[in-house]
Design a protein around this motif. Structure first.
Motif, PDB file in Angstrom:
ATOM      1  N   MET A 163      46.213  49.732  39.205  1.00  0.00           N
ATOM      2  CA  MET A 163      45.430  49.134  40.133  1.00  0.00           C
ATOM      3  C   MET A 163      45.869  47.346  39.543  1.00  0.00           C
ATOM      4  O   MET A 163      45.790  47.288  38.442  1.00  0.00           O
ATOM      5  CB  MET A 163      44.098  49.345  39.919  1.00  0.00           C
ATOM      6  CG  MET A 163      43.446  48.267  41.021  1.00  0.00           C
ATOM      7  SD  MET A 163      41.539  48.489  41.107  1.00  0.00           S
ATOM      8  CE  MET A 163      40.908  47.310  42.177  1.00  0.00           C
ATOM      9  N   THR A 164      46.231  46.653  40.586  1.00  0.00           N
ATOM     10  CA  THR A 164      46.433  45.276  40.036  1.00  0.00           C
ATOM     11  C   THR A 164      45.162  44.596  39.722  1.00  0.00           C
ATOM     12  O   THR A 164      44.163  44.814  40.124  1.00  0.00           O
ATOM     13  CB  THR A 164      46.782  44.486  41.579  1.00  0.00           C
ATOM     14  OG1 THR A 164      48.256  45.075  42.094  1.00  0.00           O
ATOM     15  CG2 THR A 164      47.275  43.103  41.059  1.00  0.00           C
ATOM     16  N   ALA A 165      45.338  43.975  38.613  1.00  0.00           N
ATOM     17  CA  ALA A 165      44.026  43.266  37.840  1.00  0.00           C
ATOM     18  C   ALA A 165      43.636  42.204  38.797  1.00  0.00           C
ATOM     19  O   ALA A 165      44.381  41.264  39.558  1.00  0.00           O
ATOM     20  CB  ALA A 165      44.727  42.573  36.633  1.00  0.00           C
ATOM     21  N   GLY A 166      42.111  42.279  38.829  1.00  0.00           N
ATOM     22  CA  GLY A 166      41.615  41.035  39.467  1.00  0.00           C
ATOM     23  C   GLY A 166      41.483  39.797  38.535  1.00  0.00           C
ATOM     24  O   GLY A 166      41.621  40.149  37.386  1.00  0.00           O
ATOM     25  N   MET A 167      41.127  38.800  38.791  1.00  0.00           N
ATOM     26  CA  MET A 167      40.671  37.557  37.934  1.00  0.00           C
ATOM     27  C   MET A 167      39.949  36.634  38.511  1.00  0.00           C
ATOM     28  O   MET A 167      39.690  36.521  39.854  1.00  0.00           O
ATOM     29  CB  MET A 167      42.221  36.903  37.675  1.00  0.00           C
ATOM     30  CG  MET A 167      42.963  36.330  38.724  1.00  0.00           C
ATOM     31  SD  MET A 167      44.495  35.330  38.148  1.00  0.00           S
ATOM     32  CE  MET A 167      43.855  34.220  37.453  1.00  0.00           C
ATOM     33  N   THR A 168      39.131  35.904  37.701  1.00  0.00           N
ATOM     34  CA  THR A 168      38.607  34.766  38.296  1.00  0.00           C
ATOM     35  C   THR A 168      39.162  33.447  38.062  1.00  0.00           C
ATOM     36  O   THR A 168      39.628  33.229  36.855  1.00  0.00           O
ATOM     37  CB  THR A 168      36.950  34.746  37.794  1.00  0.00           C
ATOM     38  OG1 THR A 168      37.204  34.714  36.511  1.00  0.00           O
ATOM     39  CG2 THR A 168      36.201  36.040  38.413  1.00  0.00           C
ATOM     40  N   VAL A 169      39.209  32.563  39.092  1.00  0.00           N
ATOM     41  CA  VAL A 169      39.727  31.099  38.958  1.00  0.00           C
ATOM     42  C   VAL A 169      38.600  30.196  39.403  1.00  0.00           C
ATOM     43  O   VAL A 169      38.199  30.194  40.461  1.00  0.00           O
ATOM     44  CB  VAL A 169      40.917  31.019  39.510  1.00  0.00           C
ATOM     45  CG1 VAL A 169      41.583  29.602  39.436  1.00  0.00           C
ATOM     46  CG2 VAL A 169      41.914  32.051  39.459  1.00  0.00           C
ATOM     47  N   ALA A 170      38.349  29.160  38.341  1.00  0.00           N
ATOM     48  CA  ALA A 170      37.617  28.120  38.791  1.00  0.00           C
ATOM     49  C   ALA A 170      38.372  26.709  39.320  1.00  0.00           C
ATOM     50  O   ALA A 170      39.171  26.417  38.355  1.00  0.00           O
ATOM     51  CB  ALA A 170      36.612  27.869  37.748  1.00  0.00           C
ATOM     52  N   LEU A 171      38.303  26.244  40.318  1.00  0.00           N
ATOM     53  CA  LEU A 171      38.650  24.592  40.488  1.00  0.00           C
ATOM     54  C   LEU A 171      37.724  23.856  40.222  1.00  0.00           C
ATOM     55  O   LEU A 171      36.548  23.931  40.586  1.00  0.00           O
ATOM     56  CB  LEU A 171      39.205  24.619  42.127  1.00  0.00           C
ATOM     57  CG  LEU A 171      40.275  25.505  42.381  1.00  0.00           C
ATOM     58  CD1 LEU A 171      40.403  25.132  44.168  1.00  0.00           C
ATOM     59  CD2 LEU A 171      41.546  25.411  41.779  1.00  0.00           C
ATOM     60  N   VAL A 172      38.009  22.905  39.237  1.00  0.00           N
ATOM     61  CA  VAL A 172      36.824  21.867  38.702  1.00  0.00           C
ATOM     62  C   VAL A 172      37.237  20.494  38.786  1.00  0.00           C
ATOM     63  O   VAL A 172      38.576  20.420  38.752  1.00  0.00           O
ATOM     64  CB  VAL A 172      36.387  22.440  37.180  1.00  0.00           C
ATOM     65  CG1 VAL A 172      35.813  23.829  37.322  1.00  0.00           C
ATOM     66  CG2 VAL A 172      37.573  22.099  36.273  1.00  0.00           C
ATOM     67  N   GLY A 173      36.499  19.590  38.679  1.00  0.00           N
ATOM     68  CA  GLY A 173      36.771  18.078  38.626  1.00  0.00           C
ATOM     69  C   GLY A 173      35.577  17.423  39.247  1.00  0.00           C
ATOM     70  O   GLY A 173      34.983  18.152  40.112  1.00  0.00           O
ATOM     71  N   PRO A 174      35.658  16.150  39.046  1.00  0.00           N
ATOM     72  CA  PRO A 174      34.708  15.317  39.871  1.00  0.00           C
ATOM     73  C   PRO A 174      34.557  15.344  41.184  1.00  0.00           C
ATOM     74  O   PRO A 174      35.528  15.748  41.814  1.00  0.00           O
ATOM     75  CB  PRO A 174      34.870  13.891  39.087  1.00  0.00           C
ATOM     76  CG  PRO A 174      35.590  14.196  37.895  1.00  0.00           C
ATOM     77  CD  PRO A 174      36.746  15.394  38.339  1.00  0.00           C
ATOM     78  N   ASP A 175      33.574  14.818  41.800  1.00  0.00           N
ATOM     79  CA  ASP A 175      33.568  14.818  43.168  1.00  0.00           C
ATOM     80  C   ASP A 175      34.747  13.759  43.843  1.00  0.00           C
ATOM     81  O   ASP A 175      34.820  12.835  43.098  1.00  0.00           O
ATOM     82  CB  ASP A 175      32.104  14.258  43.704  1.00  0.00           C
ATOM     83  CG  ASP A 175      30.960  15.359  43.682  1.00  0.00           C
ATOM     84  OD1 ASP A 175      31.361  16.558  43.474  1.00  0.00           O
ATOM     85  OD2 ASP A 175      29.826  14.937  43.883  1.00  0.00           O
ATOM     86  N   ARG A 180      48.112  35.421  36.988  1.00  0.00           N
ATOM     87  CA  ARG A 180      47.737  36.670  37.433  1.00  0.00           C
ATOM     88  C   ARG A 180      48.846  37.807  36.996  1.00  0.00           C
ATOM     89  O   ARG A 180      48.413  38.879  36.601  1.00  0.00           O
ATOM     90  CB  ARG A 180      47.792  36.817  38.999  1.00  0.00           C
ATOM     91  CG  ARG A 180      47.279  37.931  39.451  1.00  0.00           C
ATOM     92  CD  ARG A 180      46.868  37.866  41.163  1.00  0.00           C
ATOM     93  NE  ARG A 180      46.230  39.214  41.745  1.00  0.00           N
ATOM     94  CZ  ARG A 180      46.955  39.959  42.401  1.00  0.00           C
ATOM     95  NH1 ARG A 180      48.503  39.615  42.532  1.00  0.00           N
ATOM     96  NH2 ARG A 180      46.582  41.203  42.741  1.00  0.00           N
ATOM     97  N   ALA A 181      50.059  37.375  36.905  1.00  0.00           N
ATOM     98  CA  ALA A 181      51.093  38.165  36.737  1.00  0.00           C
ATOM     99  C   ALA A 181      51.202  38.512  35.367  1.00  0.00           C
ATOM    100  O   ALA A 181      51.336  39.821  34.753  1.00  0.00           O
ATOM    101  CB  ALA A 181      52.441  37.581  36.870  1.00  0.00           C
ATOM    102  N   SER A 182      50.560  37.808  34.493  1.00  0.00           N
ATOM    103  CA  SER A 182      50.275  37.948  32.937  1.00  0.00           C
ATOM    104  C   SER A 182      49.282  38.882  32.788  1.00  0.00           C
ATOM    105  O   SER A 182      49.420  39.645  31.632  1.00  0.00           O
ATOM    106  CB  SER A 182      50.242  36.656  32.345  1.00  0.00           C
ATOM    107  OG  SER A 182      48.898  36.089  32.535  1.00  0.00           O
ATOM    108  N   LEU A 183      48.399  39.074  33.493  1.00  0.00           N
ATOM    109  CA  LEU A 183      47.351  39.989  33.221  1.00  0.00           C
ATOM    110  C   LEU A 183      47.808  41.381  33.686  1.00  0.00           C
ATOM    111  O   LEU A 183      47.184  42.192  33.487  1.00  0.00           O
ATOM    112  CB  LEU A 183      46.066  39.444  34.386  1.00  0.00           C
ATOM    113  CG  LEU A 183      45.238  38.209  33.992  1.00  0.00           C
ATOM    114  CD1 LEU A 183      44.259  37.944  34.933  1.00  0.00           C
ATOM    115  CD2 LEU A 183      44.987  38.453  32.678  1.00  0.00           C
ATOM    116  N   ASP A 184      48.761  41.542  34.568  1.00  0.00           N
ATOM    117  CA  ASP A 184      49.084  42.783  35.123  1.00  0.00           C
ATOM    118  C   ASP A 184      50.417  43.466  34.045  1.00  0.00           C
ATOM    119  O   ASP A 184      50.442  44.486  33.949  1.00  0.00           O
ATOM    120  CB  ASP A 184      50.058  42.483  36.324  1.00  0.00           C
ATOM    121  CG  ASP A 184      48.904  42.382  37.418  1.00  0.00           C
ATOM    122  OD1 ASP A 184      47.906  42.760  37.553  1.00  0.00           O
ATOM    123  OD2 ASP A 184      49.532  41.676  38.446  1.00  0.00           O
TER     124      ASP A 184
END
Length: 225
Positions: free
Chosen positions: A1-13, A220-224
């Motif tokens: 199964m392809t690995a899932g992942m969490t990605v956060a986009l962060v930065g000031p308003d 994501r590819a590196s996690l797979d």
């Protein structure tokens, strides 16, 4: 199964987090689930019923939730017992809300989805609650411990770096000094999370979206493997 992942986009308003996240949901070639991970009730797409009630009561009193702010130690008058109790209740609900959204993220991640966080509590509170000292209120220190030691960090944080003058021109909020302090705070996340990439956000939107897309797919590819 392809690995899932969490990605956060962060930065000031004003960095373009929500705009870019919406584009990624439409354009990424992998299954994506969008999840707002900030404090704004108006922006939240998942929220506990208790949080909705609490926010409604606060709005009726004219209180606006603005997220992390200056330390209470900057106030000249110590808070009363009633204020301390209210602060404790708020942080308890905040922790419950953050836990709920993390459970939603974990469910989707385990099914191989890319869970795209618009903001993240650890990043937003890094400069305040996570860095709280013994001079700060206990509620703030408890929350800082939770978001830094208990709440899982995103697999990847993408920081949208935009000059302070540009941020101020886009939103007209805060001051140049505060915005610059926030930029440095987000930059320090590089040493506190599993994976961190800074992307120049002061470019045409298509170029920024392309860079963020490539960053996510590469990780994501590196996690797979």
């Amino acid at each position: 199964m392809t690995a899932g992942m969490t990605v956060a986009l962060v930065g000031p308003d004003g960095a373009g987090k929500t705009t870019i996240a919406r584009r990624l949901v439409e354009e990424l070639s992998v299954p994506v689930v969008y999840l707002y991970m900030g404090v704004s009730a108006e922006s939240s797409n998942r929220m506990l019923p208790s949080t909705r009630v609490l926010r409604a009561l606060r709005r009726r009193k004219g209180v606006v939730d603005r997220g992390p702010g200056p330390s209470r130690r900057e106030q000249s008058t110590p808070p009363s017992v009633s204020k301390r109790l209210r602060a404790t209740a708020r942080v308890a609900n905040r922790i419950a809300e953050e836990s709920y959204r993390q459970l939603v993220a974990t469910w989707h991640r385990r099914r191989g989805n890319v869970v795209l966080f618009d903001r993240h509590f650890f990043a937003d509170y890094y400069m305040h609650d996570v860095a709280a000292t013994s001079d700060d209120p206990l509620s703030r220190r408890i929350h800082g411990f939770f978001v830094s030691r208990v709440l899982p960090k995103p697999d990847l944080i993408v920081y949208l770096d935009v000059p302070s003058a540009v941020l101020f021109a886009r939103k007209g909020e805060g001051s140049l000094e505060l915005l610059e302090e926030m930029r440095h705070s987000y930059g320090r996340l590089a040493d506190a999370v599993p994976a961190y990439v800074a992307v120049d956000g002061n470019r045409p939107l298509d170029d920024v979206v392309d860079d963020v897309t490539a960053t996510i797919l590469t990780h994501r590819a590196s996690l797979d493997r």
